[in-house]
Design a protein around this motif. Structure first.
Motif, PDB file in Angstrom:
ATOM      1  N   ARG A  80      -8.914 -12.610   6.114  1.00 39.25           N
ATOM      2  CA  ARG A  80      -7.777 -11.948   6.753  1.00 39.25           C
ATOM      3  C   ARG A  80      -6.542 -12.114   5.887  1.00 39.25           C
ATOM      4  O   ARG A  80      -6.196 -13.219   5.492  1.00 39.25           O
ATOM      5  N   THR A  81      -5.899 -10.999   5.582  1.00 37.24           N
ATOM      6  CA  THR A  81      -4.680 -11.039   4.780  1.00 37.24           C
ATOM      7  C   THR A  81      -3.509 -10.514   5.593  1.00 37.24           C
ATOM      8  O   THR A  81      -3.547  -9.380   6.081  1.00 37.24           O
ATOM      9  N   VAL A  82      -2.487 -11.339   5.728  1.00 45.77           N
ATOM     10  CA  VAL A  82      -1.297 -10.922   6.467  1.00 45.77           C
ATOM     11  C   VAL A  82      -0.190 -10.571   5.486  1.00 45.77           C
ATOM     12  O   VAL A  82       0.173 -11.393   4.642  1.00 45.77           O
ATOM     13  N   TYR A  83       0.339  -9.381   5.561  1.00 35.80           N
ATOM     14  CA  TYR A  83       1.460  -8.988   4.711  1.00 35.80           C
ATOM     15  C   TYR A  83       2.748  -9.193   5.490  1.00 35.80           C
ATOM     16  O   TYR A  83       2.913  -8.623   6.574  1.00 35.80           O
ATOM     17  N   PRO A  84       3.635 -10.002   4.962  1.00 33.38           N
ATOM     18  CA  PRO A  84       4.857 -10.337   5.688  1.00 33.38           C
ATOM     19  C   PRO A  84       5.852  -9.184   5.686  1.00 33.38           C
ATOM     20  O   PRO A  84       6.862  -9.232   5.006  1.00 33.38           O
ATOM     21  N   GLU A  85       5.510  -8.167   6.444  1.00 38.09           N
ATOM     22  CA  GLU A  85       6.370  -6.990   6.533  1.00 38.09           C
ATOM     23  C   GLU A  85       6.734  -6.761   7.989  1.00 38.09           C
ATOM     24  O   GLU A  85       6.150  -7.360   8.877  1.00 38.09           O
ATOM     25  N   VAL A  86       7.677  -5.864   8.203  1.00 31.80           N
ATOM     26  CA  VAL A  86       7.967  -5.414   9.555  1.00 31.80           C
ATOM     27  C   VAL A  86       7.897  -3.898   9.569  1.00 31.80           C
ATOM     28  O   VAL A  86       8.603  -3.248   8.806  1.00 31.80           O
ATOM     29  N   PRO A  87       6.995  -3.334  10.405  1.00 28.94           N
ATOM     30  CA  PRO A  87       6.041  -4.004  11.287  1.00 28.94           C
ATOM     31  C   PRO A  87       4.934  -4.673  10.492  1.00 28.94           C
ATOM     32  O   PRO A  87       4.664  -4.241   9.371  1.00 28.94           O
ATOM     33  N   PRO A  88       4.306  -5.675  11.049  1.00 31.97           N
ATOM     34  CA  PRO A  88       3.277  -6.436  10.344  1.00 31.97           C
ATOM     35  C   PRO A  88       2.084  -5.577   9.933  1.00 31.97           C
ATOM     36  O   PRO A  88       1.740  -4.611  10.619  1.00 31.97           O
ATOM     37  N   ARG A  89       1.492  -5.957   8.813  1.00 28.22           N
ATOM     38  CA  ARG A  89       0.277  -5.287   8.369  1.00 28.22           C
ATOM     39  C   ARG A  89      -0.743  -6.363   8.076  1.00 28.22           C
ATOM     40  O   ARG A  89      -0.436  -7.359   7.419  1.00 28.22           O
ATOM     41  N   VAL A  90      -1.931  -6.188   8.612  1.00 29.08           N
ATOM     42  CA  VAL A  90      -2.988  -7.177   8.422  1.00 29.08           C
ATOM     43  C   VAL A  90      -4.241  -6.459   7.969  1.00 29.08           C
ATOM     44  O   VAL A  90      -4.624  -5.448   8.550  1.00 29.08           O
ATOM     45  N   GLU A  91      -4.848  -6.985   6.924  1.00 29.25           N
ATOM     46  CA  GLU A  91      -6.063  -6.354   6.431  1.00 29.25           C
ATOM     47  C   GLU A  91      -7.244  -7.306   6.497  1.00 29.25           C
ATOM     48  O   GLU A  91      -7.108  -8.505   6.234  1.00 29.25           O
ATOM     49  N   TYR A  92      -8.367  -6.737   6.836  1.00 32.75           N
ATOM     50  CA  TYR A  92      -9.597  -7.521   6.937  1.00 32.75           C
ATOM     51  C   TYR A  92     -10.600  -7.039   5.909  1.00 32.75           C
ATOM     52  O   TYR A  92     -10.747  -5.839   5.693  1.00 32.75           O
ATOM     53  N   GLU A  93     -11.283  -8.004   5.311  1.00 36.81           N
ATOM     54  CA  GLU A  93     -12.354  -7.644   4.379  1.00 36.81           C
ATOM     55  C   GLU A  93     -13.449  -8.703   4.473  1.00 36.81           C
ATOM     56  O   GLU A  93     -13.220  -9.823   4.924  1.00 36.81           O
ATOM     57  N   LEU A  94     -14.638  -8.347   4.045  1.00 38.00           N
ATOM     58  CA  LEU A  94     -15.742  -9.296   4.088  1.00 38.00           C
ATOM     59  C   LEU A  94     -15.619 -10.314   2.964  1.00 38.00           C
ATOM     60  O   LEU A  94     -15.182  -9.986   1.866  1.00 38.00           O
ATOM     61  N   THR A  95     -16.008 -11.532   3.233  1.00 37.33           N
ATOM     62  CA  THR A  95     -16.146 -12.553   2.199  1.00 37.33           C
ATOM     63  C   THR A  95     -17.498 -12.339   1.511  1.00 37.33           C
ATOM     64  O   THR A  95     -18.282 -11.489   1.934  1.00 37.33           O
ATOM     65  N   PRO A  96     -17.792 -13.111   0.476  1.00 38.59           N
ATOM     66  CA  PRO A  96     -19.131 -13.021  -0.133  1.00 38.59           C
ATOM     67  C   PRO A  96     -20.243 -13.199   0.914  1.00 38.59           C
ATOM     68  O   PRO A  96     -21.244 -12.474   0.890  1.00 38.59           O
ATOM     69  N   ALA A  97     -20.043 -14.124   1.836  1.00 41.38           N
ATOM     70  CA  ALA A  97     -21.061 -14.320   2.873  1.00 41.38           C
ATOM     71  C   ALA A  97     -21.201 -13.072   3.734  1.00 41.38           C
ATOM     72  O   ALA A  97     -22.314 -12.674   4.089  1.00 41.38           O
ATOM     73  N   GLY A  98     -20.090 -12.456   4.063  1.00 45.55           N
ATOM     74  CA  GLY A  98     -20.137 -11.233   4.852  1.00 45.55           C
ATOM     75  C   GLY A  98     -20.873 -10.133   4.101  1.00 45.55           C
ATOM     76  O   GLY A  98     -21.740  -9.451   4.656  1.00 45.55           O
TER      77      GLY A  98
END
Lengths: 128, 128
Positions: A80-98
């Motif tokens: 999970r990556t949170v970008y410190p912006e307003v409005p907030p933006r969060v991106e999800y991606e699979l790890t190697p295990a995923g």
DNA sequence: CTGTATCCCGTAAGATACTG
DNA sequence: CAGTATCTTACGGGATACAG
């Protein structure tokens, strides 16, 4: 912490799956109601929270999507990556295990497809 | 009826898994708490009810074993043979569909084993 | 021995509202 | 936009007792 994964939670998780045999482990981590669909979608790439919600069936609530993602993060499948912006933006991606689930998911899918046909054929025979 | 499978129940089941994508189907049929272990044990051959109960973890009640078996029978994974004796003897064995899970189960198991190692390694790195 | 009926409980999942 | 808090519901699963 490595690659953004909550290690403390990982050891917790190691404990909690200790009772499972290796075959059950996968069910423990992607057995949630929406987790499979989440994995399938994230296998296509990194996506925002809102994109996920729109991509998944309409009846998943905001709350459940959030929870399932957190659990998968705790299990080291999702980053999970949170970008410190307003409005907030969060991106999800699979790890190697995923991502490592991909070939398995393909097998599981083709079995499911085969099984559906199998049921239909049996039901058809019953009509004779 | 073909091969002792309850066809009427199969069409029922076809309906009830209609909402699932092919990847979810497998989880729908072997996702029960004990079904995986039941499949693994029956992959070794035909067994009586009591044998199954003794082979599985001690905390499965005979009510639950009975229920899970019935569901798997309804789903066409398990075939049930009743011998009209006193006391009754009942044997369970996998149908072709049940046996077809074998290669998949092996994949699932080896992924589970790999994933456990993956978690341990990450937890280990955290100690550095 | 195998199976079902009844009752009970814990937990996953849903509805809704509120926050930074 | 993303996330959490609170409350509620539904359901899988467990305990126990009884039956063929």
């Amino acid at each position: 912490m490595a690659r953004g994964i909550q290690i403390s939670h990982l050891s917790e998780r190691l404990e909690s799956i200790a009772d499972f045999c290796d075959t059950e482990v996968m069910f423990a981590v992607v057995g949630g109601k929406w987790k499979l669909l989440i994995v399938l979608y994230l296998l296509r790439g990194k996506h925002r929270f809102g994109e996920l919600q729109r991509a998944l069936p309409a009846d998943i609530t905001h709350r459940m999507l959030s929870r399932q993602l957190r659990e998968m993060e705790r299990d080291g499948l999702v980053h999970r990556t949170v970008y410190p912006e307003v409005p907030p933006r969060v991106e999800y991606e699979l790890t190697p295990a995923g991502r490592s689930l991909k070939p398995l998911m393909e097998q599981v899918e083709s079995w499911g497809s085969w099984y559906r046909k199998y049921l239909r054929e049996l039901a058809h025979k019953a009509d004779d």
